[in-house]
Write a protein that holds these residues in place. Structure first.
Motif, PDB file in Angstrom:
ATOM      1  N   MET A  91      42.888  67.346  32.444  1.00  0.00           N
ATOM      2  CA  MET A  91      43.012  66.350  33.494  1.00  0.00           C
ATOM      3  C   MET A  91      44.054  66.825  34.513  1.00  0.00           C
ATOM      4  N   ASN A  92      43.829  66.471  35.729  1.00  0.00           N
ATOM      5  CA  ASN A  92      44.723  66.824  36.823  1.00  0.00           C
ATOM      6  C   ASN A  92      46.066  66.121  36.666  1.00  0.00           C
ATOM      7  N   LYS A  93      47.141  66.800  37.039  1.00  0.00           N
ATOM      8  CA  LYS A  93      48.499  66.256  36.928  1.00  0.00           C
ATOM      9  C   LYS A  93      48.660  64.973  37.754  1.00  0.00           C
ATOM     10  N   ALA A  94      48.069  64.928  38.936  1.00  0.00           N
ATOM     11  CA  ALA A  94      48.161  63.728  39.778  1.00  0.00           C
ATOM     12  C   ALA A  94      47.531  62.534  39.073  1.00  0.00           C
ATOM     13  N   LEU A  95      46.395  62.742  38.410  1.00  0.00           N
ATOM     14  CA  LEU A  95      45.732  61.650  37.702  1.00  0.00           C
ATOM     15  C   LEU A  95      46.550  61.211  36.486  1.00  0.00           C
ATOM     16  N   GLU A  96      47.184  62.150  35.821  1.00  0.00           N
ATOM     17  CA  GLU A  96      48.064  61.802  34.703  1.00  0.00           C
ATOM     18  C   GLU A  96      49.227  60.943  35.195  1.00  0.00           C
ATOM     19  N   LEU A  97      49.790  61.310  36.337  1.00  0.00           N
ATOM     20  CA  LEU A  97      50.885  60.525  36.898  1.00  0.00           C
ATOM     21  C   LEU A  97      50.417  59.126  37.298  1.00  0.00           C
ATOM     22  N   LEU A  98      49.205  59.026  37.827  1.00  0.00           N
ATOM     23  CA  LEU A  98      48.668  57.713  38.173  1.00  0.00           C
ATOM     24  C   LEU A  98      48.445  56.868  36.919  1.00  0.00           C
ATOM     25  N   ASP A  99      47.991  57.491  35.844  1.00  0.00           N
ATOM     26  CA  ASP A  99      47.836  56.764  34.575  1.00  0.00           C
ATOM     27  C   ASP A  99      49.183  56.230  34.092  1.00  0.00           C
TER      28      ASP A  99
ATOM     29  N   ALA B  63      57.378  53.637  41.486  1.00  0.00           N
ATOM     30  CA  ALA B  63      57.412  54.199  42.846  1.00  0.00           C
ATOM     31  C   ALA B  63      57.563  55.718  42.802  1.00  0.00           C
ATOM     32  N   ARG B  64      58.436  56.195  41.901  1.00  0.00           N
ATOM     33  CA  ARG B  64      58.610  57.655  41.767  1.00  0.00           C
ATOM     34  C   ARG B  64      57.322  58.314  41.278  1.00  0.00           C
ATOM     35  N   LEU B  65      56.678  57.698  40.292  1.00  0.00           N
ATOM     36  CA  LEU B  65      55.428  58.253  39.774  1.00  0.00           C
ATOM     37  C   LEU B  65      54.357  58.316  40.860  1.00  0.00           C
ATOM     38  N   LEU B  66      54.264  57.264  41.653  1.00  0.00           N
ATOM     39  CA  LEU B  66      53.268  57.246  42.732  1.00  0.00           C
ATOM     40  C   LEU B  66      53.561  58.296  43.786  1.00  0.00           C
TER      41      LEU B  66
ATOM     42  N   SER C 178      51.944  63.519  46.083  1.00  0.00           N
ATOM     43  CA  SER C 178      52.221  64.891  46.516  1.00  0.00           C
ATOM     44  C   SER C 178      51.310  65.900  45.810  1.00  0.00           C
ATOM     45  N   LEU C 179      50.738  65.520  44.668  1.00  0.00           N
ATOM     46  CA  LEU C 179      49.858  66.430  43.912  1.00  0.00           C
ATOM     47  C   LEU C 179      48.377  66.065  44.044  1.00  0.00           C
ATOM     48  N   ARG C 180      48.024  65.179  44.931  1.00  0.00           N
ATOM     49  CA  ARG C 180      46.667  64.631  45.003  1.00  0.00           C
ATOM     50  C   ARG C 180      45.594  65.640  45.393  1.00  0.00           C
ATOM     51  N   SER C 181      45.958  66.745  46.003  1.00  0.00           N
ATOM     52  CA  SER C 181      44.955  67.662  46.558  1.00  0.00           C
ATOM     53  C   SER C 181      43.982  68.200  45.511  1.00  0.00           C
ATOM     54  N   GLY C 182      44.412  68.352  44.270  1.00  0.00           N
ATOM     55  CA  GLY C 182      43.506  68.900  43.256  1.00  0.00           C
ATOM     56  C   GLY C 182      42.750  67.847  42.479  1.00  0.00           C
ATOM     57  N   ALA C 183      42.966  66.574  42.781  1.00  0.00           N
ATOM     58  CA  ALA C 183      42.353  65.490  42.005  1.00  0.00           C
ATOM     59  C   ALA C 183      41.006  65.083  42.582  1.00  0.00           C
ATOM     60  N   SER C 184      40.165  64.544  41.703  1.00  0.00           N
ATOM     61  CA  SER C 184      38.888  63.984  42.126  1.00  0.00           C
ATOM     62  C   SER C 184      39.159  62.758  42.995  1.00  0.00           C
ATOM     63  N   VAL C 185      38.577  62.757  44.181  1.00  0.00           N
ATOM     64  CA  VAL C 185      38.840  61.684  45.136  1.00  0.00           C
ATOM     65  C   VAL C 185      38.392  60.329  44.578  1.00  0.00           C
ATOM     66  N   GLU C 186      37.241  60.280  43.957  1.00  0.00           N
ATOM     67  CA  GLU C 186      36.721  59.009  43.437  1.00  0.00           C
ATOM     68  C   GLU C 186      37.608  58.448  42.326  1.00  0.00           C
ATOM     69  N   ILE C 187      38.009  59.294  41.406  1.00  0.00           N
ATOM     70  CA  ILE C 187      38.867  58.838  40.300  1.00  0.00           C
ATOM     71  C   ILE C 187      40.222  58.415  40.851  1.00  0.00           C
ATOM     72  N   TYR C 188      40.756  59.202  41.754  1.00  0.00           N
ATOM     73  CA  TYR C 188      42.053  58.883  42.374  1.00  0.00           C
ATOM     74  C   TYR C 188      41.981  57.527  43.072  1.00  0.00           C
ATOM     75  N   ARG C 189      40.918  57.313  43.840  1.00  0.00           N
ATOM     76  CA  ARG C 189      40.731  56.051  44.559  1.00  0.00           C
ATOM     77  C   ARG C 189      40.599  54.880  43.590  1.00  0.00           C
ATOM     78  N   HIS C 190      39.869  55.082  42.493  1.00  0.00           N
ATOM     79  CA  HIS C 190      39.693  54.026  41.491  1.00  0.00           C
ATOM     80  C   HIS C 190      41.047  53.618  40.883  1.00  0.00           C
ATOM     81  N   LYS C 191      41.855  54.599  40.549  1.00  0.00           N
ATOM     82  CA  LYS C 191      43.168  54.314  39.960  1.00  0.00           C
ATOM     83  C   LYS C 191      44.079  53.603  40.962  1.00  0.00           C
ATOM     84  N   LEU C 192      44.001  54.004  42.210  1.00  0.00           N
ATOM     85  CA  LEU C 192      44.785  53.317  43.243  1.00  0.00           C
ATOM     86  C   LEU C 192      44.310  51.873  43.425  1.00  0.00           C
ATOM     87  N   SER C 193      43.014  51.640  43.298  1.00  0.00           N
ATOM     88  CA  SER C 193      42.491  50.273  43.379  1.00  0.00           C
ATOM     89  C   SER C 193      43.007  49.427  42.220  1.00  0.00           C
TER      90      SER C 193
END
Length: 106
Positions: free
Chosen positions: A1-9, A38-41, A46-61
Motif C-alpha cells: 500500500m502507498n505511504k500516503a494511503l497508510e497515513l490517511l488510514d 492535522a500532521r498526518l493529513l 505531501s506524498l499523494r502523487s503515488g496514490a490511487s486518486v479514487e482511493i485517496y478521494r474516498h478516504k478524504l470523503s
C-alpha cells in the motif's frame, strides 16, 4: 500500500478517536488528537502523487464526514456551555439585586 494511503488510514483512526473524545467531553485529548490528525493529513498530502486518486478521494470523503460529525458535537457542546453561562449570569444578577434590597432594608 502507498505511504500516503497508510497515513490517511492513520488519520481516519485518529479522527474516530477524536470524535469519541469529543463525545466523552475530553476536550484536551480531542485537541491533542486533532493536532496529530492535522500532521498526518499534511504528510499524506505531501506524498499523494503515488496514490490511487479514487482511493485517496474516498478516504478524504470519509474524513470529511467524520469532521462534520465532530463539528456537530462541538457545536452542541458550545451551545450547552453558552446556555450554562447565561443561566449563571442571570443567577448572579438576581443575587446582586437581592443583596441590594437586603442592604437597603438595614
Amino acid at each position: 500500500m502507498n505511504k500516503a494511503l497508510e497515513l490517511l488510514d492513520r488519520a481516519l483512526e485518529t479522527a474516530r478517536d477524536e470524535e469519541r473524545a469529543l463525545a466523552a467531553k475530553d476536550y484536551e485529548r480531542a485537541a491533542t488528537l486533532h493536532a496529530s490528525r492535522a500532521r498526518l493529513l499534511q504528510d499524506a498530502w505531501s506524498l499523494r502523487s503515488g496514490a490511487s486518486v479514487e482511493i485517496y478521494r474516498h478516504k478524504l470523503s470519509e474524513l470529511s464526514e467524520l469532521q462534520k460529525g465532530m463539528m456537530r458535537i462541538a457545536r452542541d457542546a458550545r451551545d450547552t456551555v453558552r446556555a450554562s453561562l447565561q443561566h449563571t449570569h442571570r443567577q448572579q444578577k438576581r443575587l446582586t439585586a437581592y443583596q441590594k434590597c437586603v442592604r437597603m432594608a438595614f
